[in-house]
Design a protein around this motif. Structure first.
Motif, PDB file in Angstrom:
ATOM      1  N   MET A  10       0.677  -1.166  -0.018  1.00 39.24           N
ATOM      2  CA  MET A  10       0.091   0.090   0.054  1.00 39.24           C
ATOM      3  C   MET A  10       0.771   1.241  -0.097  1.00 39.24           C
ATOM      4  SD  MET A  10      -2.743  -1.118   2.951  1.00 39.24           S
ATOM      5  CE  MET A  10      -1.960  -2.395   3.826  1.00 39.24           C
ATOM      6  N   LYS A  14       1.038   2.475  -7.167  1.00 38.34           N
ATOM      7  CA  LYS A  14       0.957   1.434  -8.100  1.00 38.34           C
ATOM      8  C   LYS A  14      -0.419   2.088  -9.045  1.00 38.34           C
ATOM      9  CE  LYS A  14      -0.680  -1.507  -5.095  1.00 38.34           C
ATOM     10  NZ  LYS A  14      -0.258  -1.259  -3.645  1.00 38.34           N
ATOM     11  N   ASP A  33      -8.874  -2.666  -6.955  1.00 34.21           N
ATOM     12  CA  ASP A  33      -9.713  -2.014  -5.910  1.00 34.21           C
ATOM     13  C   ASP A  33     -10.765  -1.528  -6.254  1.00 34.21           C
ATOM     14  OD1 ASP A  33      -7.959  -2.836  -3.806  1.00 34.21           O
ATOM     15  OD2 ASP A  33      -6.925  -1.185  -3.677  1.00 34.21           O
ATOM     16  N   PHE A  56     -13.075 -10.679   0.929  1.00 32.39           N
ATOM     17  CA  PHE A  56     -12.498  -9.559   0.006  1.00 32.39           C
ATOM     18  C   PHE A  56     -11.441 -10.096  -0.779  1.00 32.39           C
ATOM     19  CE2 PHE A  56      -8.901  -6.542  -0.630  1.00 32.39           C
ATOM     20  CZ  PHE A  56      -9.449  -5.572  -1.513  1.00 32.39           C
ATOM     21  N   ARG A  57     -10.600 -11.195  -0.121  1.00 32.37           N
ATOM     22  CA  ARG A  57      -9.607 -11.880  -1.019  1.00 32.37           C
ATOM     23  C   ARG A  57     -10.232 -12.826  -2.107  1.00 32.37           C
ATOM     24  NH1 ARG A  57      -5.890  -8.412  -0.070  1.00 32.37           N
ATOM     25  NH2 ARG A  57      -5.375  -8.126   2.055  1.00 32.37           N
ATOM     26  N   GLY A  80      -2.547  -4.134  -2.675  1.00 36.79           N
ATOM     27  CA  GLY A  80      -1.313  -4.745  -2.146  1.00 36.79           C
ATOM     28  C   GLY A  80      -1.438  -6.270  -1.478  1.00 36.79           C
ATOM     29  N   GLY A  81      -2.590  -6.885  -1.266  1.00 42.21           N
ATOM     30  CA  GLY A  81      -2.489  -8.254  -0.682  1.00 42.21           C
ATOM     31  C   GLY A  81      -2.769  -9.273  -1.662  1.00 42.21           C
ATOM     32  N   ARG A 118      -7.647   2.414   4.443  1.00 36.52           N
ATOM     33  CA  ARG A 118      -7.113   0.709   4.404  1.00 36.52           C
ATOM     34  C   ARG A 118      -7.416   0.203   5.621  1.00 36.52           C
ATOM     35  NH1 ARG A 118      -4.589   4.590   0.461  1.00 36.52           N
ATOM     36  NH2 ARG A 118      -3.656   3.504  -1.319  1.00 36.52           N
ATOM     37  N   PRO A 119      -8.323  -0.753   5.750  1.00 40.77           N
ATOM     38  CA  PRO A 119      -8.541  -1.336   6.874  1.00 40.77           C
ATOM     39  C   PRO A 119      -7.553  -2.129   7.741  1.00 40.77           C
ATOM     40  CG  PRO A 119      -9.779  -2.526   4.926  1.00 40.77           C
ATOM     41  CD  PRO A 119      -9.090  -0.927   4.707  1.00 40.77           C
ATOM     42  N   LEU A 120      -6.459  -2.406   6.946  1.00 45.07           N
ATOM     43  CA  LEU A 120      -5.561  -3.077   7.651  1.00 45.07           C
ATOM     44  C   LEU A 120      -4.570  -2.064   8.532  1.00 45.07           C
ATOM     45  CD1 LEU A 120      -4.673  -5.957   4.932  1.00 45.07           C
ATOM     46  CD2 LEU A 120      -5.927  -6.125   7.020  1.00 45.07           C
ATOM     47  N   ARG A 137       5.830  -9.816   3.314  1.00 45.69           N
ATOM     48  CA  ARG A 137       5.361  -9.427   1.982  1.00 45.69           C
ATOM     49  C   ARG A 137       6.440  -9.467   0.953  1.00 45.69           C
ATOM     50  NH1 ARG A 137      -0.140  -5.961   1.525  1.00 45.69           N
ATOM     51  NH2 ARG A 137      -1.467  -7.365   2.794  1.00 45.69           N
TER      52      ARG A 137
HETATM   53  C1  S3P Z   1      -4.442  -3.986   0.986  1.00 44.54           C
HETATM   54  C2  S3P Z   1      -4.369  -3.010  -0.017  1.00 44.54           C
HETATM   55  C3  S3P Z   1      -5.129  -2.086  -0.470  1.00 44.54           C
HETATM   56  C4  S3P Z   1      -6.869  -2.725  -0.379  1.00 44.54           C
HETATM   57  C5  S3P Z   1      -7.128  -3.314   0.897  1.00 44.54           C
HETATM   58  C6  S3P Z   1      -5.985  -4.379   1.398  1.00 44.54           C
HETATM   59  C7  S3P Z   1      -3.274  -4.787   1.174  1.00 44.54           C
HETATM   60  O1  S3P Z   1      -5.135  -1.781  -1.718  1.00 44.54           O
HETATM   61  O2  S3P Z   1      -6.657  -3.736  -1.446  1.00 44.54           O
HETATM   62  O3  S3P Z   1      -7.099  -2.261   1.812  1.00 44.54           O
HETATM   63  O4  S3P Z   1      -3.834  -5.845   2.218  1.00 44.54           O
HETATM   64  O5  S3P Z   1      -2.298  -4.576   1.158  1.00 44.54           O
HETATM   65  P1  S3P Z   1      -3.759  -0.722  -2.168  1.00 44.54           P
HETATM   66  O6  S3P Z   1      -2.502  -1.445  -2.201  1.00 44.54           O
HETATM   67  O7  S3P Z   1      -4.124  -0.198  -3.486  1.00 44.54           O
HETATM   68  O8  S3P Z   1      -3.758   0.373  -1.117  1.00 44.54           O
END
Ligand code: S3P
Length: 175
Positions: A10, A14, A33, A56-57, A80-81, A118-120, A137
């Protein structure tokens, strides 16, 4: 080339780099996203809060499949994930040229100061969280990518140029 996918933590840039790159290459740009938020009609924070991260995944995998299957050339910015799932890594290896935008904890902290989307990263000690996540990661991103590009302290145009140079040197032709 058909699809060029940008991966990384994040705040790596990107979406910004992807957008600029797609303009220079005159191909389409998609962001996983945004795709998910559009399809779901709700933001990522709400998806996490209401249905959880695993849900979400799964949406990310659906999204990646659909975007990679589209026929035209294009640049995709991946959440990002997304590369964490084995299934997604497989899809990236087979169907995309994947570039890892490598960013430091310091740059992420600075860029995402005050971000609540970003919830995480909604934790008391954000610095430790970011450091731990990047540590876990980084090897996964490296493994999933065809090439890695450093972004710290660099202008978008410079990063775009580095990726384009790789492209012109034939790196993208192999898939
Ligand atoms: C996440 C990254 C976010 C988004 C979500 C989870 C992650 O996207 O998919 O909050 O797990 O790294 P960005 O990388 O575009 O911020």
């Amino acid at each position: 080339m058909k699809k060029l996918v940008l991966i990384g933590y994040m705040g790596a840039g990107k979406s910004t780099v992807g957008q600029a790159l797609s303009e220079r290459m005159q191909v389409s740009f998609r962001d996983t996203d945004c795709w998910i938020e559009e399809k779901q009609g709700r933001c990522i924070s709400d998806i996490f809060a209401e249905d959880g991260e695993d849900y979400f995944r799964k949406l990310e995998t659906d999204c990646l499949k659909e975007l990679l299957e589209q026929k035209e050339n294009g640049v995709i910015s991946a959440g990002g994930g997304l590369p964490l799932r084995e299934e997604n890594q497989e899809l990236l290896r087979k169907m995309a040229y994947t570039v890892y935008l490598q960013v430091s904890k310091e740059t992420v902290l600075e860029r995402l100061k005050g971000d609540s989307s970003r919830p995480l990263l909604q934790v008391a000690d954000r610095e430790t969280r970011i450091a731990e996540m990047i540590q876990v990661r980084h090897p996964i991103y490296l493994e999933a990518a065809d090439t890695a590009v450093e972004v710290d302290g660099r202008e978008v145009e410079e990063i775009v140029k580095e990726i384009l140079d790789l492209f012109l040197n034939g790196g993208f032709g192999k898939k």
